[in-house]
Design an enzyme around this catalytic site. Structure first.
Site, PDB file in Angstrom:
ATOM      1  N   TYR A  82     -32.134 -14.415  -3.099  1.00 51.91           N
ATOM      2  CA  TYR A  82     -32.158 -13.020  -3.392  1.00 51.91           C
ATOM      3  C   TYR A  82     -33.066 -12.043  -2.174  1.00 51.91           C
ATOM      4  CZ  TYR A  82     -30.867 -14.221  -8.066  1.00 51.91           C
ATOM      5  OH  TYR A  82     -30.306 -14.862  -9.220  1.00 51.91           O
TER       6      TYR A  82
ATOM      7  N   SER B  41     -25.698 -12.368 -15.817  1.00 56.13           N
ATOM      8  CA  SER B  41     -24.373 -11.384 -15.581  1.00 56.13           C
ATOM      9  C   SER B  41     -23.894 -11.126 -17.175  1.00 56.13           C
ATOM     10  CB  SER B  41     -23.481 -12.145 -14.860  1.00 56.13           C
ATOM     11  OG  SER B  41     -22.698 -10.829 -14.388  1.00 56.13           O
TER      12      SER B  41
ATOM     13  N   LEU C  10     -23.600  -8.464 -18.476  1.00 55.78           N
ATOM     14  CA  LEU C  10     -22.791  -6.901 -18.114  1.00 55.78           C
ATOM     15  C   LEU C  10     -21.625  -7.457 -17.325  1.00 55.78           C
ATOM     16  CD1 LEU C  10     -25.406  -4.485 -18.430  1.00 55.78           C
ATOM     17  CD2 LEU C  10     -23.940  -5.262 -20.374  1.00 55.78           C
TER      18      LEU C  10
ATOM     19  N   GLY D  20     -22.002  -5.637 -14.182  1.00 60.67           N
ATOM     20  CA  GLY D  20     -21.972  -4.221 -14.437  1.00 60.67           C
ATOM     21  C   GLY D  20     -20.706  -3.659 -14.895  1.00 60.67           C
TER      22      GLY D  20
ATOM     23  N   LEU E 220     -19.090  -4.390 -17.841  1.00 64.15           N
ATOM     24  CA  LEU E 220     -19.144  -4.132 -19.275  1.00 64.15           C
ATOM     25  C   LEU E 220     -19.839  -2.861 -19.321  1.00 64.15           C
ATOM     26  CD1 LEU E 220     -19.366  -7.698 -20.548  1.00 64.15           C
ATOM     27  CD2 LEU E 220     -17.602  -5.923 -21.256  1.00 64.15           C
ATOM     28  N   THR E 221     -20.564  -2.084 -18.373  1.00 64.92           N
ATOM     29  CA  THR E 221     -21.045  -0.728 -18.737  1.00 64.92           C
ATOM     30  C   THR E 221     -20.059   0.422 -18.717  1.00 64.92           C
ATOM     31  OG1 THR E 221     -21.128  -0.121 -16.157  1.00 64.92           O
ATOM     32  CG2 THR E 221     -23.164  -1.479 -17.331  1.00 64.92           C
ATOM     33  N   GLY E 222     -18.865  -0.043 -18.190  1.00 62.06           N
ATOM     34  CA  GLY E 222     -17.393   0.943 -18.120  1.00 62.06           C
ATOM     35  C   GLY E 222     -17.587   1.732 -16.818  1.00 62.06           C
ATOM     36  N   LYS E 223     -18.444   1.520 -16.077  1.00 58.34           N
ATOM     37  CA  LYS E 223     -18.593   2.266 -14.817  1.00 58.34           C
ATOM     38  C   LYS E 223     -17.634   2.252 -13.686  1.00 58.34           C
ATOM     39  CE  LYS E 223     -22.526  -0.218 -12.783  1.00 58.34           C
ATOM     40  NZ  LYS E 223     -23.729  -0.001 -12.286  1.00 58.34           N
TER      41      LYS E 223
END
Length: 350
Positions: free
Chosen positions: A53, A238, A240, A243, A245-248
């Protein structure tokens, strides 16, 4: 905050694990400090990182996340004993990390020392193999025919695994790591390490972290069942779907500064028409329940039998607070049935 035992270890970990892969690229030292301090104030005691990372990975950001955590630890020595700190050694294929070589006993000895130095600590609570040396059916390689298992030289692979086990044992005896675990591995990987550990009287793996979320449930039921009965902590990463599944990201949206605006090492393989439609339906359910789409997705993962702790990540404090609150939610039977109906229509959308 609720806690679970980390597999066969003696460690108790919060049901929320603070992921850190954005620290060093999307987030700076100040952001990370704020996230760590807030997480601890909410009862979280589990932090996950990796030598690879920040993400997306690059030679320029290699090791930066561990260094950021180490900087925080240097200023909060008194809190080290309160934390369960997990990190990972990178596997083959990353050219700027040990010339892309596979994991071996010698590389583990060196990588552990390097991580300890960057983290400013004398020991690592959970040291994980980021991915196996053989190609595993993860990162969009889980479809039939994408991995040819019969091409693997089993004897050579097992010999390599024993070499890895012996090095991990050395680090445990030296007090540099307390326990070890797997990541992005399979039931065969888990069980082979368990067998070798028993045969050679070496430390057993206590955990595995794999991708698991409402759009990607391939570990259910077989790998999760294996974890439950072999006392291996199952740690979804993961939750989400990067990301999604946040809908963004619905219908091609790309909010400025979001992860999908960065170059992805394996491409945007989660961005499929089927996933897009599934996210729309989960978003609609979340609105109906009066929660955010992220909270719906996280609460669902948290209630799955066999899940020990869910690894969450955030780039803003607002996101972090929203995500942590999800673990206070209790999904009713009716809500789970509604979610299950969508899951059955989109069982594997990417």
């Amino acid at each position: 905050m609720q806690f679970s035992r980390l597999g066969s270890s003696e460690l108790e970990v919060s049901r929320v694990c603070l992921g850190s892969m954005t620290w060093g690229l999307q987030n700076n030292q100040h952001d990370a400090d704020e996230q760590i301090n807030y997480a601890l104030s909410q009862g979280i005691n589990f932090i996950d990182t990796a030598e690879l990372y920040a993400v997306p990975p690059s030679a320029q950001t290699y090791g930066k996340t561990e260094a950021i955590i180490g900087n925080w630890l240097a200023r909060h020595r008194e809190k080290r004993e309160q934390l369960v700190l997990a990190t990972k050694i990178s596997g083959r294929g990353v050219s700027w990390i040990r010339d892309g070589a596979p994991i071996c006993g010698q590389s583990i000895i060196q990588a552990v020392d390097d991580s300890l130095s960057r983290l400013n600590t004398d020991y690592i609570d959970l040291y994980q193999l980021h991915w196996p040396n053989r190609t595993s059916p993860h990162f969009a390689k889980h479809w039939p025919g994408m991995v040819t298992f019969s091409d693997v030289d089993k004897a050579e692979e097992v010999e390599s695994m024993l070499d890895i086990l012996q090095a991990l044992q050395t680090c445990i005896v030296q007090g540099k790591i307390r326990h070890w675990g797997l990541s992005d591995d399979t039931t065969w990987g888990i069980n082979t390490y368990l067998r070798l550990s028993t045969e050679h009287n070496l430390a057993k793996p206590v955990a595995i972290q794999n991708e698991f979320n409402l759009l990607h449930t391939k570990d259910w039921p077989y790998l999760v069942e294996n974890c439950v009965h072999e006392d291996i902590a199952y740690l979804p990463w993961s939750p989400l779907a990067a990301g999604s599944l946040t809908g963004k990201y619905v219908d091609g949206a790309r909010p400025e500064g979001s992860r999908w605006t960065y170059m992805q090492r394996n491409g945007l393989f989660r961005d499929t028409p089927q996933a897009n439609q599934a996210v729309k339906e989960y978003t609609s359910l979340a609105k109906h329940y009066g929660v955010t789409p992220a909270q719906l997705a996280l609460a669902w993962v948290n209630q799955v039998d066999g899940v020990t702790s869910t690894i969450i990540g955030a780039t803003t404090m607002c996101q972090l607070k929203e995500n942590i609150h999800a673990f206070d939610l209790h999904l009713t039977e009716a809500q789970l049935n509604d979610i299950g109906a969508v899951l059955q229509r989109f069982p594997s959308p990417y």
